[in-house]
Design a protein around this motif. Structure first.
Motif, PDB file in Angstrom:
ATOM      1  N   UNK A 232       4.432   6.958   4.883  1.00 35.93           N
ATOM      2  CA  UNK A 232       3.639   8.163   5.097  1.00 35.93           C
ATOM      3  C   UNK A 232       4.584   9.369   5.153  1.00 35.93           C
ATOM      4  N   UNK A 233       4.046  10.575   5.024  1.00 34.33           N
ATOM      5  CA  UNK A 233       4.861  11.761   5.251  1.00 34.33           C
ATOM      6  C   UNK A 233       5.386  11.739   6.686  1.00 34.33           C
ATOM      7  N   UNK A 234       6.674  11.991   6.837  1.00 34.99           N
ATOM      8  CA  UNK A 234       7.402  11.937   8.117  1.00 34.99           C
ATOM      9  C   UNK A 234       7.622  10.497   8.588  1.00 34.99           C
ATOM     10  N   UNK A 235       7.338   9.537   7.719  1.00 28.84           N
ATOM     11  CA  UNK A 235       7.662   8.150   8.039  1.00 28.84           C
ATOM     12  C   UNK A 235       9.169   7.939   8.030  1.00 28.84           C
ATOM     13  N   UNK A 236       9.634   6.889   8.706  1.00 25.58           N
ATOM     14  CA  UNK A 236      11.055   6.666   8.939  1.00 25.58           C
ATOM     15  C   UNK A 236      11.572   5.446   8.177  1.00 25.58           C
ATOM     16  N   UNK A 237      12.769   5.577   7.631  1.00 23.98           N
ATOM     17  CA  UNK A 237      13.411   4.488   6.903  1.00 23.98           C
ATOM     18  C   UNK A 237      14.720   4.137   7.590  1.00 23.98           C
ATOM     19  N   UNK A 238      14.915   2.851   7.881  1.00 18.70           N
ATOM     20  CA  UNK A 238      16.108   2.371   8.564  1.00 18.70           C
ATOM     21  C   UNK A 238      16.819   1.334   7.698  1.00 18.70           C
ATOM     22  N   UNK A 239      18.126   1.471   7.605  1.00 19.91           N
ATOM     23  CA  UNK A 239      18.889   0.570   6.748  1.00 19.91           C
ATOM     24  C   UNK A 239      20.274   0.339   7.328  1.00 19.91           C
ATOM     25  N   UNK A 240      20.836  -0.839   7.026  1.00 18.79           N
ATOM     26  CA  UNK A 240      22.237  -1.129   7.336  1.00 18.79           C
ATOM     27  C   UNK A 240      22.931  -1.444   6.022  1.00 18.79           C
ATOM     28  N   UNK A 241      24.155  -0.931   5.869  1.00 17.99           N
ATOM     29  CA  UNK A 241      24.885  -1.119   4.620  1.00 17.99           C
ATOM     30  C   UNK A 241      26.390  -1.059   4.887  1.00 17.99           C
ATOM     31  N   UNK A 242      27.154  -1.337   3.844  1.00 18.63           N
ATOM     32  CA  UNK A 242      28.609  -1.223   3.906  1.00 18.63           C
ATOM     33  C   UNK A 242      29.030   0.236   3.712  1.00 18.63           C
ATOM     34  N   UNK A 243      30.114   0.670   4.367  1.00 17.46           N
ATOM     35  CA  UNK A 243      30.559   2.054   4.220  1.00 17.46           C
ATOM     36  C   UNK A 243      30.815   2.475   2.768  1.00 17.46           C
TER      37      UNK A 243
ATOM     38  N   UNK B 267       0.819  -1.210   0.000  1.00 19.49           N
ATOM     39  CA  UNK B 267       0.000   0.000   0.000  1.00 19.49           C
ATOM     40  C   UNK B 267       0.849   1.253   0.000  1.00 19.49           C
ATOM     41  N   UNK B 268       0.490   2.202  -0.811  1.00 19.61           N
ATOM     42  CA  UNK B 268       1.261   3.437  -0.920  1.00 19.61           C
ATOM     43  C   UNK B 268       0.945   4.390   0.233  1.00 19.61           C
ATOM     44  N   UNK B 269       1.996   5.014   0.762  1.00 18.79           N
ATOM     45  CA  UNK B 269       1.870   5.987   1.861  1.00 18.79           C
ATOM     46  C   UNK B 269       1.081   5.413   3.036  1.00 18.79           C
ATOM     47  N   UNK B 270       1.334   4.154   3.334  1.00 18.22           N
ATOM     48  CA  UNK B 270       0.583   3.433   4.370  1.00 18.22           C
ATOM     49  C   UNK B 270       1.404   3.197   5.632  1.00 18.22           C
ATOM     50  N   UNK B 271       2.723   3.177   5.484  1.00 17.24           N
ATOM     51  CA  UNK B 271       3.606   2.618   6.506  1.00 17.24           C
ATOM     52  C   UNK B 271       4.293   3.724   7.316  1.00 17.24           C
ATOM     53  N   UNK B 272       4.437   3.489   8.627  1.00 17.11           N
ATOM     54  CA  UNK B 272       5.118   4.442   9.509  1.00 17.11           C
ATOM     55  C   UNK B 272       6.637   4.271   9.479  1.00 17.11           C
ATOM     56  N   UNK B 273       7.095   3.043   9.290  1.00 18.68           N
ATOM     57  CA  UNK B 273       8.532   2.768   9.290  1.00 18.68           C
ATOM     58  C   UNK B 273       8.844   1.639   8.325  1.00 18.68           C
ATOM     59  N   UNK B 274       9.895   1.840   7.542  1.00 14.45           N
ATOM     60  CA  UNK B 274      10.405   0.810   6.640  1.00 14.45           C
ATOM     61  C   UNK B 274      11.800   0.450   7.092  1.00 14.45           C
ATOM     62  N   UNK B 275      12.096  -0.843   7.074  1.00 13.92           N
ATOM     63  CA  UNK B 275      13.404  -1.356   7.479  1.00 13.92           C
ATOM     64  C   UNK B 275      13.940  -2.209   6.344  1.00 13.92           C
TER      65      UNK B 275
ATOM     66  N   UNK C 148      16.450   7.726   8.030  1.00 14.79           N
ATOM     67  CA  UNK C 148      16.041   8.883   7.234  1.00 14.79           C
ATOM     68  C   UNK C 148      14.535   9.059   7.376  1.00 14.79           C
ATOM     69  N   UNK C 149      14.076  10.287   7.119  1.00 15.88           N
ATOM     70  CA  UNK C 149      12.661  10.618   7.325  1.00 15.88           C
ATOM     71  C   UNK C 149      12.102  11.256   6.062  1.00 15.88           C
ATOM     72  N   UNK C 150      10.973  10.741   5.631  1.00 17.75           N
ATOM     73  CA  UNK C 150      10.343  11.250   4.413  1.00 17.75           C
ATOM     74  C   UNK C 150       9.813  12.663   4.640  1.00 17.75           C
ATOM     75  N   UNK C 151      10.212  13.587   3.764  1.00 16.31           N
ATOM     76  CA  UNK C 151       9.711  14.953   3.831  1.00 16.31           C
ATOM     77  C   UNK C 151      10.345  15.813   4.898  1.00 16.31           C
ATOM     78  N   UNK C 152      11.453  15.349   5.507  1.00  9.32           N
ATOM     79  CA  UNK C 152      12.099  16.130   6.569  1.00  9.32           C
ATOM     80  C   UNK C 152      13.059  17.157   5.980  1.00  9.32           C
ATOM     81  N   UNK C 153      13.439  18.133   6.807  1.00  7.15           N
ATOM     82  CA  UNK C 153      14.410  19.136   6.417  1.00  7.15           C
ATOM     83  C   UNK C 153      15.834  18.586   6.572  1.00  7.15           C
ATOM     84  N   UNK C 154      16.784  19.101   5.774  1.00 10.47           N
ATOM     85  CA  UNK C 154      18.159  18.611   5.856  1.00 10.47           C
ATOM     86  C   UNK C 154      18.799  18.879   7.224  1.00 10.47           C
ATOM     87  N   UNK C 155      19.311  17.868   7.830  1.00  8.83           N
ATOM     88  CA  UNK C 155      20.122  17.945   9.057  1.00  8.83           C
ATOM     89  C   UNK C 155      20.356  16.506   9.509  1.00  8.83           C
TER      90      UNK C 155
END
Length: 252
Positions: free
Chosen positions: A163-174, A113-121, A212-219
């Motif tokens: 969703x707007x202001x929803x959060x994305x979490x990821x682990x990756x290589x440097x 579902x589009x724009x449905x989720x609070x957090x993606x991992x 990272x946060x969808x629609x957030x300001x840079x910082x």
């Protein structure tokens, strides 16, 4: 509930609320990166969560124990892995909270579902296709190399689901840090929190965790590094706490 194990499968204790997970070492077994990512994600009570490329379902299972998320989706393209994850969910009687779906990350918006989720991992493949030796096991190759989806595919899918202001979490290589940050900003998901993961305090990072946060300001806040070992075979206190293990007595 009793679940019959298939050839090559084993039942492991997640050491979290009595949860068990079905794994097959021939295909792929989760590592410390999945545990660190599940701990790093800030999941609020009632959140709807999606784990992209869920594999054996370890992250949805851990989040069901560690958080009060109302619904956790796990999306996995490989049939054998999705089947194992689905059986682990049934084994732990979590069908009301955890839904493992066999499907393509690139179609995540249509599936969940589009724009449905609070957090993606996501714990996505670390290596680009053709960047090294490819495992003879298809499951291992798909989990390690960008054969079924790219890093950009994962980031775009996260943006679609959130969703707007929803959060994305990821682990990756440097080595993929610049790719990740550029891809997130392009997809409208602003990097906000970064933590490097080091095997020892005096060694360079081998992984990074990012929020990272969808629609957030840079910082973006740079957190102190997460160090895994104090000495060979001995975790740091923080890692023992993340695993829910008692810190060994260092006294004489």
């Amino acid at each position: 509930m009793d679940i019959e194990l298939k050839e090559g499968e084993r039942l492991d204790d997640l050491q979290c609320g009595g949860l068990k997970i079905i794994q097959n070492p021939r295909l792929f077994s989760f590592g410390i990166d999945a545990v660190l990512l599940a701990n790093f994600a800030r999941i609020k009570p009632g959140d709807i969560v999606a784990d992209l490329g869920t594999g054996s379902g370890v992250i949805p299972l851990l989040l069901s124990c560690k958080t009060a998320a109302s619904k956790i989706y796990g999306l996995e393209i490989q049939h054998e892995m999705a089947d194992m994850a689905q059986r682990s969910v049934r084994l732990n009687d979590l069908e009301s909270r955890v839904d493992i779906i066999e499907g393509d990350i690139r179609k995540a918006g249509d599936i969940i579902g589009m724009s449905l989720v609070d957090a993606v991992i996501s714990n996505p493949p670390y290596r680009k296709a053709g960047s090294g030796h490819v495992s003879p096991s298809d499951a291992r190759a798909i989990a390690t190399y960008e054969l079924e989806c790219t890093l950009d595919d994962v980031i775009k899918a996260a943006s679609t689901l959130l969703k707007n202001k929803g959060r994305f979490y990821m682990i990756q290589r440097p080595a993929r840090l610049v790719d990740a940050i550029c891809g997130m900003r392009k997809a409208g998901i602003e990097p906000k929190r970064l933590r490097m993961v080091q095997p020892f305090a005096d060694k360079k990072p081998t992984m990074f965790l990012i929020e990272s946060i969808k629609g957030a300001q840079p910082h973006m806040d740079i957190m102190p590094p997460l160090v895994i070992y104090d000495a060979k075979g001995i975790y740091t206190e923080e890692i023992y706490r993340i695993y829910g293990m008692e810190v060994p007595d260092s006294g004489g």
